[in-house]
Design an enzyme around this catalytic site. Structure first.
Site, PDB file in Angstrom:
ATOM      1  CB  CYS A 114     -33.711 -25.505  80.118  1.00  0.00           C
ATOM      2  SG  CYS A 114     -33.210 -23.836  80.572  1.00  0.00           S
ATOM      3  CG  HIS A 246     -37.240 -26.457  82.325  1.00  0.00           C
ATOM      4  ND1 HIS A 246     -36.290 -26.248  83.291  1.00  0.00           N
ATOM      5  CD2 HIS A 246     -37.186 -25.371  81.512  1.00  0.00           C
ATOM      6  CE1 HIS A 246     -35.685 -25.096  83.056  1.00  0.00           C
ATOM      7  NE2 HIS A 246     -36.213 -24.547  81.987  1.00  0.00           N
ATOM      8  CG  ASN A 276     -35.168 -21.611  83.980  1.00  0.00           C
ATOM      9  OD1 ASN A 276     -34.527 -22.639  84.157  1.00  0.00           O
ATOM     10  ND2 ASN A 276     -35.542 -21.190  82.791  1.00  0.00           N
TER      11      ASN A 276
HETATM   12  O1  UT7 Z   1     -35.681 -22.230  80.347  1.00  0.00           O
HETATM   13  C1  UT7 Z   1     -35.653 -22.128  78.983  1.00  0.00           C
HETATM   14  C2  UT7 Z   1     -36.931 -21.735  78.489  1.00  0.00           C
HETATM   15  N1  UT7 Z   1     -37.229 -20.358  78.836  1.00  0.00           N
HETATM   16  C3  UT7 Z   1     -38.459 -20.014  78.920  1.00  0.00           C
HETATM   17  O2  UT7 Z   1     -39.283 -20.873  78.794  1.00  0.00           O
HETATM   18  C4  UT7 Z   1     -38.827 -18.567  79.101  1.00  0.00           C
HETATM   19  C5  UT7 Z   1     -40.022 -18.306  78.269  1.00  0.00           C
HETATM   20  N2  UT7 Z   1     -40.512 -16.965  78.333  1.00  0.00           N
HETATM   21  C6  UT7 Z   1     -41.119 -16.448  79.432  1.00  0.00           C
HETATM   22  O3  UT7 Z   1     -41.218 -17.095  80.452  1.00  0.00           O
HETATM   23  C7  UT7 Z   1     -41.746 -15.082  79.307  1.00  0.00           C
HETATM   24  O4  UT7 Z   1     -41.784 -14.707  77.964  1.00  0.00           O
HETATM   25  C8  UT7 Z   1     -41.018 -14.002  80.132  1.00  0.00           C
HETATM   26  C9  UT7 Z   1     -41.272 -14.237  81.610  1.00  0.00           C
HETATM   27  C10 UT7 Z   1     -39.541 -14.036  79.835  1.00  0.00           C
HETATM   28  C11 UT7 Z   1     -41.576 -12.618  79.785  1.00  0.00           C
HETATM   29  O5  UT7 Z   1     -42.980 -12.579  79.988  1.00  0.00           O
HETATM   30  P1  UT7 Z   1     -43.931 -11.977  78.851  1.00  0.00           P
HETATM   31  O6  UT7 Z   1     -45.287 -12.020  79.392  1.00  0.00           O
HETATM   32  O7  UT7 Z   1     -43.645 -12.747  77.593  1.00  0.00           O
HETATM   33  O8  UT7 Z   1     -43.452 -10.478  78.781  1.00  0.00           O
HETATM   34  P2  UT7 Z   1     -42.826  -9.677  77.544  1.00  0.00           P
HETATM   35  O9  UT7 Z   1     -41.463 -10.163  77.249  1.00  0.00           O
HETATM   36  O10 UT7 Z   1     -43.823  -9.676  76.451  1.00  0.00           O
HETATM   37  O11 UT7 Z   1     -42.710  -8.227  78.177  1.00  0.00           O
HETATM   38  C12 UT7 Z   1     -43.870  -7.485  78.559  1.00  0.00           C
HETATM   39  C13 UT7 Z   1     -43.443  -6.154  79.127  1.00  0.00           C
HETATM   40  C14 UT7 Z   1     -42.408  -5.418  78.272  1.00  0.00           C
HETATM   41  O12 UT7 Z   1     -42.707  -4.058  78.309  1.00  0.00           O
HETATM   42  P3  UT7 Z   1     -43.449  -3.353  77.066  1.00  0.00           P
HETATM   43  O13 UT7 Z   1     -42.558  -3.589  75.874  1.00  0.00           O
HETATM   44  O14 UT7 Z   1     -44.780  -4.044  76.952  1.00  0.00           O
HETATM   45  O15 UT7 Z   1     -43.524  -1.930  77.507  1.00  0.00           O
HETATM   46  C15 UT7 Z   1     -41.120  -5.670  79.005  1.00  0.00           C
HETATM   47  O16 UT7 Z   1     -40.167  -4.672  78.791  1.00  0.00           O
HETATM   48  O17 UT7 Z   1     -42.823  -6.358  80.423  1.00  0.00           O
HETATM   49  C16 UT7 Z   1     -41.558  -5.686  80.434  1.00  0.00           C
HETATM   50  N3  UT7 Z   1     -40.650  -6.411  81.302  1.00  0.00           N
HETATM   51  C17 UT7 Z   1     -40.563  -6.203  82.636  1.00  0.00           C
HETATM   52  N4  UT7 Z   1     -41.189  -5.348  83.454  1.00  0.00           N
HETATM   53  C18 UT7 Z   1     -40.868  -5.389  84.763  1.00  0.00           C
HETATM   54  C19 UT7 Z   1     -39.786  -7.393  80.970  1.00  0.00           C
HETATM   55  N5  UT7 Z   1     -39.127  -7.843  82.053  1.00  0.00           N
HETATM   56  C20 UT7 Z   1     -39.591  -7.098  83.100  1.00  0.00           C
HETATM   57  C21 UT7 Z   1     -39.300  -7.097  84.476  1.00  0.00           C
HETATM   58  N6  UT7 Z   1     -39.968  -6.233  85.273  1.00  0.00           N
HETATM   59  N7  UT7 Z   1     -38.402  -7.949  85.031  1.00  0.00           N
END
Ligand code: UT7
Length: 319
Positions: A114, A246, A276
């Site tokens: 990225c 980005h 992304n």
């Molecule tokens: O480009 C390179 C750099 N990449 C990035 O910068 C990505 C950085 N990270 C992010 O943007 C975020 O961390 C994400 C968008 C990937 C995830 O968001 P988050 O607020 O950090 O969510 P999380 O990973 O803490 O997940 C929260 C909950 C989980 O459920 P539980 O364990 O709380 O029951 C996940 O399983 O959301 C769940 N979850 C989803 N639910 C519905 C994860 N993906 C999904 C989904 N739909 N697509």
């Protein structure tokens, strides 16, 4: 007069027809509301199976060359930032060079995921300022749809395909690239990676990410590298007309802008419609804001990115 690398044209390319969050609800255990709330993404573009990364790169490059008013004989350096090359080798940049009818100079790929475009433009700037090359095409092009695990809702909803390009030219004067800083910390390689490759599994592999941890590192790294380039140039965040970040997650963009004390009105945000696109995201956002008239000649822009590796960097440029 200082010799600087000036962006004289921008271009981009996207596959037709958006894939909406509602479309993804049909195949994954996810919701439009979750994706919008956690990422700001509403839709993304996914290329047809026959499309190659070089196809998007060539289209973006042609648009940038037309904007700059240059032809194939004027370009002597082609750099493609990509983590999804057409083939293991030759470099996608050489495919692009040939298809654009460029027969001189150098062509190579940069692999910094990225951060790839920020790395590539920094390398191009160095080569232009030595006088070794005079006019570069710097392209970010990706088909991340090809390396996604379409059964993994935690990553499949986040990415899209696309390409962006700039023509970068050495000129004497006040415009151009004022400062650049690149960083890497390979100790975090297992937080965002692809689980395959020619030298390991012999397969292409799929993207794996510990999103929450990447998020935490991203906000801190992006704010600190931004302070570094501003300080190198003797400027402050208040001097910036635009941040062109980005486009990984709207919440990362908001948190970084807040840390810098800048309003979101000065941040170019395209993540809602492109998702992304890895190395393509910064030049895609740049081209969008140049073409819709937001970014104008003479304005001060900050390009910044963070990605797998980890790699991250920032570039300060007077348009
Ligand atoms: O480009 C390179 C750099 N990449 C990035 O910068 C990505 C950085 N990270 C992010 O943007 C975020 O961390 C994400 C968008 C990937 C995830 O968001 P988050 O607020 O950090 O969510 P999380 O990973 O803490 O997940 C929260 C909950 C989980 O459920 P539980 O364990 O709380 O029951 C996940 O399983 O959301 C769940 N979850 C989803 N639910 C519905 C994860 N993906 C999904 C989904 N739909 N697509």
């Amino acid at each position: 007069m200082p010799r600087r690398s000036v962006i004289t044209g921008t271009g981009s390319a996207l596959p037709p027809g958006p894939v909406t969050n509602a479309d993804l609800e049909q195949r994954l255990d996810t919701t439009d509301a979750w994706i919008i709330e956690r990422t700001g993404i509403r839709e993304r573009r996914i290329a047809e199976p026959h499309v190659k990364t070089s196809d998007l790169a060539v289209e973006a490059a042609r648009n940038a060359m037309a904007a700059a008013g240059v032809g194939p004989a004027d370009i002597d350096l082609v750099i493609v930032a990509t983590a999804t090359p057409d083939d293991t080798f030759p470099a996608t940049a050489t495919r692009v060079q040939a298809r654009l009818g460029i027969g001189q100079g150098a062509a190579f790929d940069v692999a910094a995921v990225c951060s790839g475009f920020v790395y590539a433009i920094t390398v191009a700037d160095a080569l232009l300022r030595t006088g070794a090359h005079s006019r570069a095409l710097v392209i970010g092009a990706e088909l991340f749809s090809r390396i996604l695990d379409w059964d993994d809702r935690t990553t499949a909803v986040l990415f899209g395909d696309g390409a962006g390009a700039v023509v970068l030219e050495a000129q004497d004067g006040d415009r151009g690239l004022l400062a650049a800083r690149l960083h890497a910390d390979g100790r975090h390689g297992d937080l965002l990676y692809v689980d395959g490759g020619p030298g390991s599994t012999g397969t292409v592999g799929k993207l794996r990410m510990k999103g929450r941890e990447v998020f935490r590192h991203a906000v801190g790294n992006l704010a600190s590298v931004t302070e570094e380039v501003l300080s190198d140039a003797g400027l402050t965040a208040q001097d910036l007309d635009w941040i062109v970040p980005h486009q990984a997650n709207a919440r990362i963009l908001e948190a970084t802008a807040k840390k810098l004390g800048l309003p979101m009105a000065r941040v170019v945000m395209t993540v809602g419609s492109h998702a992304n696109t890895s190395a393509a995201s910064v030049p895609l956002a740049l081209d969008t804001a140049v073409r819709d008239g937001r970014i104008r000649p003479g304005q001060l822009c900050l390009l910044e990115a963070m990605g797998g590796g980890f790699t991250w960097g920032a570039v300060l440029i007077r348009m």
